[in-house]
Design a protein around this motif. Structure first.
Motif, mmCIF file in Angstrom:
data_model
loop_
_atom_site.group_PDB
_atom_site.id
_atom_site.type_symbol
_atom_site.label_atom_id
_atom_site.label_comp_id
_atom_site.label_asym_id
_atom_site.label_seq_id
_atom_site.Cartn_x
_atom_site.Cartn_y
_atom_site.Cartn_z
ATOM 1 N N VAL A 161 12.661 -11.135 -12.883
ATOM 2 C CA VAL A 161 13.532 -10.361 -11.998
ATOM 3 C C VAL A 161 12.834 -10.193 -10.657
ATOM 4 O O VAL A 161 11.615 -9.992 -10.598
ATOM 5 C CB VAL A 161 13.862 -8.982 -12.613
ATOM 6 N N ALA A 162 13.592 -10.263 -9.576
ATOM 7 C CA ALA A 162 13.028 -10.168 -8.230
ATOM 8 C C ALA A 162 12.293 -8.844 -8.035
ATOM 9 O O ALA A 162 12.781 -7.787 -8.456
ATOM 10 C CB ALA A 162 14.140 -10.301 -7.191
ATOM 11 N N PRO A 163 11.113 -8.858 -7.400
ATOM 12 C CA PRO A 163 10.343 -7.623 -7.203
ATOM 13 C C PRO A 163 11.114 -6.531 -6.464
ATOM 14 O O PRO A 163 10.991 -5.352 -6.804
ATOM 15 C CB PRO A 163 9.132 -8.097 -6.387
ATOM 16 N N ARG A 164 11.905 -6.894 -5.456
ATOM 17 C CA ARG A 164 12.649 -5.873 -4.709
ATOM 18 C C ARG A 164 13.635 -5.142 -5.615
ATOM 19 O O ARG A 164 13.863 -3.938 -5.457
ATOM 20 C CB ARG A 164 13.383 -6.518 -3.527
ATOM 21 N N ILE A 165 14.225 -5.854 -6.564
ATOM 22 C CA ILE A 165 15.169 -5.218 -7.488
ATOM 23 C C ILE A 165 14.438 -4.234 -8.396
ATOM 24 O O ILE A 165 14.860 -3.079 -8.567
ATOM 25 C CB ILE A 165 15.906 -6.286 -8.315
ATOM 26 N N LEU A 166 13.318 -4.679 -8.981
ATOM 27 C CA LEU A 166 12.570 -3.798 -9.879
ATOM 28 C C LEU A 166 12.020 -2.585 -9.137
ATOM 29 O O LEU A 166 12.072 -1.452 -9.642
ATOM 30 C CB LEU A 166 11.429 -4.573 -10.539
ATOM 31 N N LEU A 167 11.484 -2.806 -7.941
ATOM 32 C CA LEU A 167 10.951 -1.688 -7.164
ATOM 33 C C LEU A 167 12.057 -0.722 -6.757
ATOM 34 O O LEU A 167 11.859 0.501 -6.766
ATOM 35 C CB LEU A 167 10.217 -2.212 -5.932
ATOM 36 N N SER A 168 13.219 -1.243 -6.411
ATOM 37 C CA SER A 168 14.342 -0.367 -6.049
ATOM 38 C C SER A 168 14.754 0.496 -7.231
ATOM 39 O O SER A 168 14.961 1.710 -7.096
ATOM 40 C CB SER A 168 15.532 -1.207 -5.576
ATOM 41 N N TRP A 220 0.842 -1.206 0.000
ATOM 42 C CA TRP A 220 0.000 0.000 0.000
ATOM 43 C C TRP A 220 0.874 1.252 0.000
ATOM 44 O O TRP A 220 0.640 2.193 -0.763
ATOM 45 C CB TRP A 220 -0.892 -0.040 1.237
ATOM 46 N N LEU A 221 1.905 1.264 0.851
ATOM 47 C CA LEU A 221 2.807 2.410 0.926
ATOM 48 C C LEU A 221 3.694 2.502 -0.306
ATOM 49 O O LEU A 221 3.865 3.580 -0.891
ATOM 50 C CB LEU A 221 3.679 2.308 2.181
ATOM 51 N N VAL A 222 4.241 1.364 -0.736
ATOM 52 C CA VAL A 222 5.231 1.364 -1.815
ATOM 53 C C VAL A 222 4.615 1.858 -3.114
ATOM 54 O O VAL A 222 5.142 2.778 -3.759
ATOM 55 C CB VAL A 222 5.825 -0.051 -1.987
ATOM 56 N N TYR A 223 3.490 1.266 -3.519
ATOM 57 C CA TYR A 223 2.924 1.692 -4.800
ATOM 58 C C TYR A 223 2.345 3.100 -4.713
ATOM 59 O O TYR A 223 2.467 3.889 -5.652
ATOM 60 C CB TYR A 223 1.853 0.715 -5.285
ATOM 61 N N GLY A 224 1.736 3.426 -3.593
ATOM 62 C CA GLY A 224 1.221 4.782 -3.436
ATOM 63 C C GLY A 224 2.321 5.821 -3.513
ATOM 64 O O GLY A 224 2.130 6.913 -4.065
ATOM 65 N N ASN A 246 7.234 -4.616 -18.984
ATOM 66 C CA ASN A 246 7.508 -5.023 -17.607
ATOM 67 C C ASN A 246 6.649 -6.173 -17.121
ATOM 68 O O ASN A 246 6.973 -6.803 -16.114
ATOM 69 C CB ASN A 246 7.341 -3.823 -16.667
ATOM 70 N N GLY A 247 5.545 -6.449 -17.821
ATOM 71 C CA GLY A 247 4.759 -7.618 -17.453
ATOM 72 C C GLY A 247 5.577 -8.895 -17.573
ATOM 73 O O GLY A 247 5.486 -9.799 -16.735
ATOM 74 N N GLN A 248 6.400 -8.987 -18.623
ATOM 75 C CA GLN A 248 7.284 -10.142 -18.787
ATOM 76 C C GLN A 248 8.508 -10.032 -17.883
ATOM 77 O O GLN A 248 8.967 -11.021 -17.313
ATOM 78 C CB GLN A 248 7.728 -10.242 -20.256
ATOM 79 N N LEU A 249 9.039 -8.815 -17.735
ATOM 80 C CA LEU A 249 10.248 -8.617 -16.937
ATOM 81 C C LEU A 249 10.020 -8.982 -15.476
ATOM 82 O O LEU A 249 10.890 -9.566 -14.820
ATOM 83 C CB LEU A 249 10.695 -7.158 -17.056
ATOM 84 N N SER A 250 8.838 -8.673 -14.960
ATOM 85 C CA SER A 250 8.571 -8.916 -13.541
ATOM 86 C C SER A 250 8.484 -10.394 -13.204
ATOM 87 O O SER A 250 8.562 -10.769 -12.033
ATOM 88 C CB SER A 250 7.264 -8.220 -13.130
ATOM 89 N N SER A 279 6.667 2.925 -14.475
ATOM 90 C CA SER A 279 5.987 1.703 -14.919
ATOM 91 C C SER A 279 6.535 0.457 -14.238
ATOM 92 O O SER A 279 5.957 -0.627 -14.366
ATOM 93 C CB SER A 279 6.114 1.557 -16.440
ATOM 94 N N LEU A 280 7.654 0.586 -13.517
ATOM 95 C CA LEU A 280 8.216 -0.550 -12.783
ATOM 96 C C LEU A 280 7.519 -0.781 -11.444
ATOM 97 O O LEU A 280 7.908 -1.672 -10.694
ATOM 98 C CB LEU A 280 9.713 -0.326 -12.532
ATOM 99 N N GLY A 281 6.498 0.000 -11.131
ATOM 100 C CA GLY A 281 5.885 -0.091 -9.815
ATOM 101 C C GLY A 281 4.825 -1.161 -9.671
ATOM 102 O O GLY A 281 4.850 -1.947 -8.718
ATOM 103 N N TRP A 282 3.885 -1.245 -10.606
ATOM 104 C CA TRP A 282 2.690 -2.044 -10.370
ATOM 105 C C TRP A 282 2.925 -3.547 -10.492
ATOM 106 O O TRP A 282 2.535 -4.326 -9.615
ATOM 107 C CB TRP A 282 1.575 -1.606 -11.312
ATOM 108 N N THR A 283 3.563 -4.000 -11.580
ATOM 109 C CA THR A 283 3.669 -5.446 -11.799
ATOM 110 C C THR A 283 4.471 -6.167 -10.711
ATOM 111 O O THR A 283 4.068 -7.262 -10.292
ATOM 112 C CB THR A 283 4.251 -5.744 -13.191
ATOM 113 N N PRO A 284 5.590 -5.626 -10.196
ATOM 114 C CA PRO A 284 6.247 -6.310 -9.072
ATOM 115 C C PRO A 284 5.360 -6.375 -7.828
ATOM 116 O O PRO A 284 5.392 -7.370 -7.093
ATOM 117 C CB PRO A 284 7.497 -5.463 -8.812
#
Length: 630
Positions: free
Chosen positions: A185-192, A124-128, A178-182, A226-231
């Motif tokens: 690749v680990a979500p923490r990496i993409l979100l970072s 909730w916090l991260v994507y917001g 990013n739908g395929q990338l997620s 755009s790297l936020g939602w799919t991870p």
């Protein structure tokens, strides 16, 4: 059905099945549970369905498996006679005392486990938090167009519109990638990468002055956003069982609505105190802090592994799914997805008119400061949260799960509220605030249905994710076009804002009409577009782009490239690769239009927008010709 041998005293289940698909009748193998134990092999045929009961060992829970071979109907009688198909399955076996002993425990999908609720609130916090560095530019828009002697950059509103549009274009392309990338690749990496790079790009934007550099920086920010939602969706899938997933995503969805309102408050107050650059710096710090919190608190999956609903989930790969090319074909040729995408594009054009340009509009028509305008405008998030929550409930309780009626009704109300907003915003502060709540409700109610639920409902089997991505892509192309059109019309004469807001209202009404076509449509009624239609649209779009470039004095080499693309599409029946080459040429021409100056300054407004839209449409329809089944 041959199951093969197994060691004594083991628990076994299939891990790989091969289902022959003889031409001309495509068949689908589907595994389903049976309540009784099989004692031999039997088969029955009804119409085009053949059901074969497996012979041999039962499943660990004591039930056997049914293999259903379903033959699609053919236009020629006798082509698809139902008959048993020999299918072989490999078994994965684990040691155990007997065949019917319990299987290895899977993660329970019942009550919430330790860490589930914490994960929901972290997401909730991260994507917001991503919205801190996306919506904040609305508070910087007045400064970008202000004269340099007053601390601004002196850009025209059309230039500001292109900067805003660059984020939407990059975001839409990123959604496709990013739908395929997620998945890899680990979500923490993409979100970072997304959070920290977006924060740095916002700081870079605030320190820069050149138009083309700012255009590039904000486009790069769009991809990072755009790297936020799919991870986040992947983490939710790892942690939350299906029975609670809808509730979890509903809670997470309120996060970016609340952040939307907070961003208006924080960014506008920062711009009021520190100048327009403050609207970029302060939200960047908040996103960076949120990124650190994410690294410290987010666990990608439970200690015991991701949630597994049942043994059906363990053998999910047994269900045959369309290949990449067939998925593209079933997605691109689904007429309902084009209508939903067009509706979302029109809605997003209106939506981002309010979100990106609303503060500038209030400042000019009410002669107020950016801080006070932001204080009034943040209430749009209240209506947005309510609309997001209630729209889905209304579709289920009032229209039997049909999304189009609720979308069309809310879009019609949005058009009426937008028309009323034009006059009320000039005369009443209280009326402005109340109307913004209604507008937020009517924007985000349809938006949450159009970006996910409606395309999934009307997608062909096995293409739900691709359908949602396709509709979202078209939606963001509409948002980009809307920003440019708003930039063109919002400056000049005294009634420029009146004309602009009437255009926003017309987009809402057009979106309502487009969705209204699907009022009674259900998944069973969804067909495919005729094969000649994409080819015709591609050729007309290329002709339009070439004609406009001639009028605007475009370079000869660009017109020649578009002409070559037209020839390649016309010859698509000769060689299958030709439409793909045509799509590449159209895309190159589209990129060229952003770089090459045109000879006629008088025709560089609407006509150039038309040529860019035409080349974008030609690129997409040429790809449709390429993936067409033959």
């Amino acid at each position: 059905m041959r199951t093969g041998g197994r060691p004594a005293g083991t628990n076994c289940w299939p891990t790989r099945c091969r289902c022959p698909m003889p031409s001309p009748c495509p068949r689908t193998c589907r595994l389903s549970s049976s309540g009784s134990r099989a004692r031999g092999s039997t088969g029955s045929s009804v119409g085009s369905r053949t059901t074969m009961r497996s012979r041999g060992p039962t499943w660990p829970n004591g039930s056997s498996r049914l293999l259903e071979v379903i033959s699609s109907s053919s236009s020629r009688p006798g082509d698809c006679n139902a008959r048993p198909i020999e299918t072989s399955c490999d078994l994965t076996c684990l040691p155990g005392p007997q065949m019917t002993s319990p299987a290895p425990p899977l993660s329970s999908s019942g009550a919430a486990r330790s860490g589930e609720n914490r994960t929901i609130w972290v997401i909730w916090l991260v994507y917001g938090a991503f919205y801190f560095c996306r919506t904040n530019i609305s508070a910087a828009v007045p400064g970008l167009s202000e004269s340099t002697d007053r601390g601004g950059l002196g850009f025209s509103t059309e230039q500001v519109g292109w900067i805003l549009a660059s984020l939407k274009i990059a975001y839409g392309v990123g959604q496709l990638v990013n739908g395929q990338l997620s998945e890899r690749v680990a979500p923490r990496i993409l979100l970072s990468i997304g959070m920290f790079c977006s924060a740095l790009l916002n700081i870079t934007f605030g320190l820069s002055t050149g138009f083309y550099f700012l255009l590039f920086v904000w486009a790069a920010n769009g991809y990072c956003q755009s790297l936020g939602w799919t991870p986040c969706v992947r983490v939710v899938g790892n942690w939350i069982p299906l029975s609670r997933r809808g509730w979890a995503l509903g809670v997470i969805g309120t996060g970016y609505q609340i952040t939307l309102g907070l961003t208006y408050l924080i960014a506008s107050e920062s711009a009021d105190r520190f100048g327009w650059r403050g609207a970029m710096f302060v939200p960047s710090a908040l996103l960076g802090i949120s990124g650190v919190v994410m690294l410290l608190t987010l666990r990608e999956s439970p200690a015991g592994g991701r949630i597994r609903e049942s043994l059906d989930d363990a053998s999910h790969e047994l269900i045959e799914r369309p290949g990449v090319r067939e998925t593209l074909y079933l997605t691109f040729y689904n007429p309902t997805l084009w209508l939903l995408g067009l509706s979302l594009g029109l809605l997003n054009a209106c939506r981002y008119g309010f979100l990106d340009w609303g503060l500038k509009h209030l400042m000019e028509v009410q002669q107020t400061t950016i801080g006070k305008a932001g204080l009034k405008y943040c209430v749009i998030a209240v209506g947005a949260a309510a609309g997001s929550f209630l729209a889905g409930i209304a579709t289920d309780r009032l229209f039997g799960g049909r999304r189009a009626p609720v979308i069309a009704i809310l879009l019609t109300i949005l058009g009426l509220a937008t028309l009323l907003y034009e006059s009320v915003s000039r005369t009443s502060t209280t009326g402005t605030v109340l109307l913004l709540v209604v507008i937020g409700f009517c924007i985000y109610g349809p938006q949450v249905l159009l970006v996910g639920t409606a395309p999934v409902d009307l997608a062909h089997r096995g293409t739900a994710a691709a359908a949602a991505g396709f509709v979202n892509f078209i939606g963001y192309m509409g948002a980009a076009t809307g920003d440019v059109v708003t930039g063109i019309y919002s400056s000049g004469s005294e009634d420029s804002w009146q004309v602009t807001i009437y255009i926003w209202a017309s987009w809402a009404f057009a979106a309502a009409l487009t969705t209204g076509v699907l009022w009674n449509t259900t998944a069973r009624q969804v067909g495919l577009l005729p094969s000649w239609l994409p080819k015709m649209i591609a050729m007309v779009s290329l002709l339009t782009a070439a004609g406009v470039l001639q009028l605007a004095g475009g370079p000869v080499w660009l017109t020649a490239g578009i002409g070559l693309a037209l020839v390649l599409v016309a010859l698509s029946g000769v060689e299958r690769i030709l439409p793909l080459a045509a799509a590449g040429l159209a895309l190159a021409g589209l990129i060229g239009l952003f770089i090459v100056p045109l000879g006629s300054e008088d025709l560089s407004g609407w006509l150039i927008v038309v040529s860019r839209v035409s080349l974008g449409l030609a690129t997409l329809t040429a790809l449709m010709v390429f993936v067409e089944k033959r």
